[in-house]
Design an enzyme around this catalytic site. Sequence first.
Site, PDB file in Angstrom:
ATOM      1  N   GLY A 104       0.793  -1.214   0.000  1.00  0.00           N
ATOM      2  CA  GLY A 104       0.000   0.000   0.000  1.00  0.00           C
ATOM      3  C   GLY A 104       0.827   1.266   0.000  1.00  0.00           C
TER       4      GLY A 104
ATOM      5  N   SER B 288      -0.461  -1.205   7.287  1.00  0.00           N
ATOM      6  CA  SER B 288      -1.416  -0.108   7.408  1.00  0.00           C
ATOM      7  C   SER B 288      -2.794  -0.546   6.927  1.00  0.00           C
ATOM      8  CB  SER B 288      -0.946   1.107   6.602  1.00  0.00           C
ATOM      9  OG  SER B 288      -1.976   2.058   6.484  1.00  0.00           O
TER      10      SER B 288
ATOM     11  N   TYR C 138      -5.377   1.350   6.421  1.00  0.00           N
ATOM     12  CA  TYR C 138      -5.843   2.289   5.401  1.00  0.00           C
ATOM     13  C   TYR C 138      -5.192   2.003   4.054  1.00  0.00           C
ATOM     14  CZ  TYR C 138      -6.590   6.652   2.868  1.00  0.00           C
ATOM     15  OH  TYR C 138      -6.929   7.575   1.916  1.00  0.00           O
ATOM     16  N   ASN C 139      -3.868   1.807   4.049  1.00  0.00           N
ATOM     17  CA  ASN C 139      -3.152   1.570   2.796  1.00  0.00           C
ATOM     18  C   ASN C 139      -3.616   0.295   2.112  1.00  0.00           C
ATOM     19  OD1 ASN C 139      -1.689   3.885   3.154  1.00  0.00           O
ATOM     20  ND2 ASN C 139       0.230   2.884   3.692  1.00  0.00           N
TER      21      ASN C 139
ATOM     22  N   LYS D  39      11.349   4.702   6.394  1.00  0.00           N
ATOM     23  CA  LYS D  39      12.349   5.410   5.593  1.00  0.00           C
ATOM     24  C   LYS D  39      12.439   6.906   5.870  1.00  0.00           C
ATOM     25  CE  LYS D  39       9.098   5.647   1.700  1.00  0.00           C
ATOM     26  NZ  LYS D  39       8.902   5.332   0.273  1.00  0.00           N
TER      27      LYS D  39
ATOM     28  N   LYS E 299      21.053   5.705   0.191  1.00  0.00           N
ATOM     29  CA  LYS E 299      21.504   6.066   1.535  1.00  0.00           C
ATOM     30  C   LYS E 299      22.247   4.926   2.214  1.00  0.00           C
ATOM     31  CE  LYS E 299      17.952   9.570   2.315  1.00  0.00           C
ATOM     32  NZ  LYS E 299      17.537   9.624   0.901  1.00  0.00           N
TER      33      LYS E 299
ATOM     34  N   LYS F 191      19.341  -0.322   5.709  1.00  0.00           N
ATOM     35  CA  LYS F 191      19.281  -0.817   4.325  1.00  0.00           C
ATOM     36  C   LYS F 191      20.588  -1.541   3.968  1.00  0.00           C
ATOM     37  CE  LYS F 191      15.241   0.725   2.749  1.00  0.00           C
ATOM     38  NZ  LYS F 191      14.216  -0.137   2.133  1.00  0.00           N
TER      39      LYS F 191
ATOM     40  N   GLY G 281       7.680  12.047  -5.102  1.00  0.00           N
ATOM     41  CA  GLY G 281       6.305  11.888  -4.661  1.00  0.00           C
ATOM     42  C   GLY G 281       6.062  10.749  -3.707  1.00  0.00           C
TER      43      GLY G 281
END
Length: 650
Positions: A324, A349, A351-352, A401, A443, A455, A483
């Site tokens: 999600g 989640s 919602y996701n 993240k 990163k 990571k 985004g």
Amino acid sequence: MTFIIFMMYEKSISMKKQLINKHLCFLLFIDLIIIFLSLYLSFLLRFDFKINHSDIALIYINLPVIILIKLSLFWYFKFYRGMWRYTSIVDIITILQAVLFSSISLIVFFWFFNPFNYVFPRSVLILDFILTSFLISLSRIVIRIHYSLPTYSILKNQFLLLKGSNSANTNGKGNKRVSIIGAGDSGEQILREILARSDLKIVAVGFFDDDPSKIGSTIHGVPVLGFIEEINYFKNIYDEIIICLPAATNEQMQIIIERCKETGKKFRTLPAIWELIDGSVSVNKIREVSLVDILGRDEIYNDGNEDLAYEYLKGKRVLVTGAGGSIGSEVVRQCFRYELELLILLDISEYNIFQIDSECNLRNGKTKHISILADIRNRSTIENILKKYKPEIIIHTAAYKHVPIQEKYPWEAIKTNVCGSLNLIELSPKYKVESFIFVSSDKAVCPTNIMGATKRIVEMIINSKNNKSATRFNAVRFGNVIGSSGSVIPIFKEQIARGGPVTITHSEMTRYFMSIAEAARLILQAGALGRGGEIFVLEMGKPVRIDYLARELIKLSGFEVGKDIKIEYTGLRPGEKMNEQLILDFEELIPTKHKKIMILKSRITNGNAFNDNVKDIIQLSNCFSIQKIKTKIKEIIPEYEPGALSPKDD
């Protein structure tokens, strides 16, 4: 004749039903006129436009038989079942076949069954064949033209142009005048739709294109006014600009956008060709110009690896963690292109998972999906999912993240990013997962923050597990994704919406960027290319200054930097780098068959010491000590350079 009568009887029921259709009646009427005209003109041409009364009488006497034979064969060749608004070469060939067979049938009829002892001259039948073929084909082409581009729409567009600016305004009462950049196929399709749809209330006033051969020409009555750089000279005749160049590079788009900004008019664009998944061009797909269009690097599309990805994914059971999230949800969308057996959506989640599940329910296709609310940190839950659904491919996008938050709560980052990933990695061979793809980050290279360090640890775990089972483990290392949740772009947009200021930590800070769609494609292609142990990296082009990004976003939002929206510099936050890098000093860069995707061959991570360190860092996540966690990370990752510990760290 017996064959024809039998055929007509066999089809009589379906004929009665179809004759009710007014369009069918119209076509039959047109064809009757054409049959008569063709025969009559054939006699006129054969006898030098001199026909005696006996010939005319014989024409009328034989006309019913001629009509019966021709319409019967037209019906047999399914003349009246097609949608003639979509007439194509195939339909024209069908017309020629039907008319040819009808002409042959007439010859046979008059040769063997001539009740009036009158033989039509062979030249008349040949002329009749030519004229009938031409006129019927012409009638179908006219129908196609009528439906595809109504003449009324072209005349209406020309009329509104002649009326001038008084009838073409943007006050919501009249028609909006638009100019189109790009006089190619996409521009023509957009114009075609504008002309065909009066509900759009749009008048096309002209094209702009950099092809000298097109300047001065017209497309459906709309002129190509000049080169793109000349668009500002014509700004008084249009209200909005539509950019129809889906194959343009980002460098070309930057130049075009600058030209559009000079006009002071609103401008929108068709998506890039890689965004047009189904290849169709429509007014409905025109969107606002975004940062993706001005980042100055070409997107990866039509790269020749679609077939590989298709073979890799078709018929497979695929599990996507973090389904999600911003990247995970795009991976899910693109997976629907590849006819999976089952797509398993997993997210913590509520919602996701509801949002992506609702979106998937609207999709048609062969791919089935199931949505699961679960936490990757819960090993027993993950094992139950793998045991029940038996995924053959796992695409692991789930992670924390947000850099500053993870600096405050590193134990949560360890539990999710390291422990959760380890659960999936260790259980994959047990349940015969064929391919495991881990989404990493730039990163992870010489990390200075907890997010990047976690990571990097997972990259090392994957490296250590490779070749120890049938599962192929690979990682995909990204730059920043435009985004995505936690990225700087949504933050900037919110600050602009509030009227500013836009806050930047440092004026010289740079980052690598890619779009979400591009990131998802790279993930899927990495799985197709991966043989195990590779870290895939996209050739990211040049890094982009965050300051430049903020200024462009302010301009795209219709504001002036410094006057409407101010920029403030706040200083580097804990764990932030001035510049990111994509490879470590000891990693080897290897090209692949894809010119913009490379492999980083890292050192092999082995030994009990590493495994013990991983166990230790997971245990330390329960002690809630930032200092101890950072110290242990330094043992695992020698290149890790955390910021100075503050008094509040513990």
